[in-house]
Design an enzyme around this catalytic site. Structure first.
Site, mmCIF file in Angstrom:
data_model
loop_
_atom_site.group_PDB
_atom_site.id
_atom_site.type_symbol
_atom_site.label_atom_id
_atom_site.label_comp_id
_atom_site.label_asym_id
_atom_site.label_seq_id
_atom_site.Cartn_x
_atom_site.Cartn_y
_atom_site.Cartn_z
ATOM 1 N N GLY A 39 0.843 -1.187 0.000
ATOM 2 C CA GLY A 39 0.000 0.000 0.000
ATOM 3 C C GLY A 39 0.878 1.236 0.000
ATOM 4 O O GLY A 39 2.101 1.151 0.156
ATOM 5 N N SER A 41 2.636 4.829 1.091
ATOM 6 C CA SER A 41 3.220 5.346 2.320
ATOM 7 C C SER A 41 2.123 6.051 3.114
ATOM 8 O O SER A 41 1.361 6.847 2.568
ATOM 9 C CB SER A 41 4.344 6.336 1.988
ATOM 10 O OG SER A 41 4.880 6.892 3.163
ATOM 11 N N GLY A 44 -0.721 2.667 6.540
ATOM 12 C CA GLY A 44 -0.821 1.960 7.811
ATOM 13 C C GLY A 44 -0.350 0.528 7.760
ATOM 14 O O GLY A 44 -0.710 -0.286 8.618
ATOM 15 N N LYS A 45 0.480 0.198 6.775
ATOM 16 C CA LYS A 45 0.960 -1.184 6.609
ATOM 17 C C LYS A 45 1.667 -1.686 7.870
ATOM 18 O O LYS A 45 1.328 -2.751 8.401
ATOM 19 C CB LYS A 45 1.922 -1.264 5.415
ATOM 20 C CG LYS A 45 1.302 -0.902 4.080
ATOM 21 C CD LYS A 45 2.320 -0.968 2.953
ATOM 22 C CE LYS A 45 3.448 0.025 3.118
ATOM 23 N NZ LYS A 45 3.003 1.443 3.138
ATOM 24 N N SER A 46 2.653 -0.932 8.329
ATOM 25 C CA SER A 46 3.423 -1.363 9.498
ATOM 26 C C SER A 46 2.560 -1.370 10.754
ATOM 27 O O SER A 46 2.705 -2.250 11.612
ATOM 28 C CB SER A 46 4.633 -0.445 9.702
ATOM 29 O OG SER A 46 5.550 -0.572 8.627
ATOM 30 N N SER A 113 6.281 -1.859 -1.907
ATOM 31 C CA SER A 113 6.390 -2.761 -3.073
ATOM 32 C C SER A 113 5.443 -2.314 -4.184
ATOM 33 O O SER A 113 4.433 -2.972 -4.448
ATOM 34 C CB SER A 113 6.134 -4.215 -2.671
ATOM 35 O OG SER A 113 4.989 -4.373 -1.865
#
Length: 206
Positions: A39, A41, A44-46, A113
């Protein structure tokens, strides 16, 4: 597609050990998997991956979280943000995630990615069904409003080049295994959705 092990040197042969992935995963009472969070920046991936890992740990599962920023402090610290280096960054992470899955772990990988071809490259490293693409789906305008690290502001000012979503392309997944509406739901709700999906897929026990 089943994962294959190849080397450019015919003298290098993969050694199959007696203790294999299935044995290691069975010891942990789980199924090996690579959860690939992609997704923009600020999507909220991390955050979601970290909250999910905490929940899985509380439930007794064995995990490891690979985070984009953390990996660039070590394994990939020699790489820039050029297109070629970004591809190499994902290749290295894919190979590392594959080894961790071989250890019987549930691997959570949180990386922008941006290119479908690169995510497919990692998918092709793993057996069918082991790579689970998780699209942390948040519109660009929402990510830019959040801007937790101030990166969008710098990119708009020309201080950061090749920034995904601004002057570098992001190719959203066309058929992710899990599509998280992270612009609409809060983190606990997203974690609940992930747990339900992992149970349905047999990664963890219902």
């Amino acid at each position: 597609m089943s994962a294959t092990v190849e080397s450019q040197d015919p003298n290098i042969v993969w050694h199959q050990h007696a203790v294999d992935k299935a044995f290691r995963a069975n010891l942990k009472k789980q199924k090996s998997a690579v959860l690939w969070f992609t997704g923009l920046s600020g999507a909220g991936k991390s955050t979601v991956a970290g909250a999910l890992e905490s929940k899985l740990a509380q439930l007794g599962y064995h995990t490891y979280l690979l985070d984009g920023d953390n990996v660039r402090h070590g394994l990939c610290k020699d790489l820039t943000f050029s297109d070629s280096d970004r591809k190499e960054n994902i290749r290295r992470i894919g190979e590392l995630a594959k080894l961790m899955a071989d250890a019987g772990l549930i691997v959570l990988s949180a990386f922008i990615s941006p290119h479908r071809s690169e995510r497919q490259m990692v998918r092709d490293l793993l057996p069918e069904g082991e790579f689970i693409e998780v699209y942390v789906n948040v519109p660009l305008e929402v990510c830019e409003q959040r801007d937790p690290k101030g990166l969008y502001k710098k990119a708009r000012a020309g201080e950061i080049k090749n920034f995904t979503g601004i002057d570098s392309l992001y190719e959203a997944p066309q058929a992710a295994e899990i599509d998280l509406p992270a612009g609409e739901l809060d983190v606990p709700q997203l974690v609940d959705l992930m747990i339900t999906s992992l149970e349905q897929r047999g990664v963890i026990q219902a």
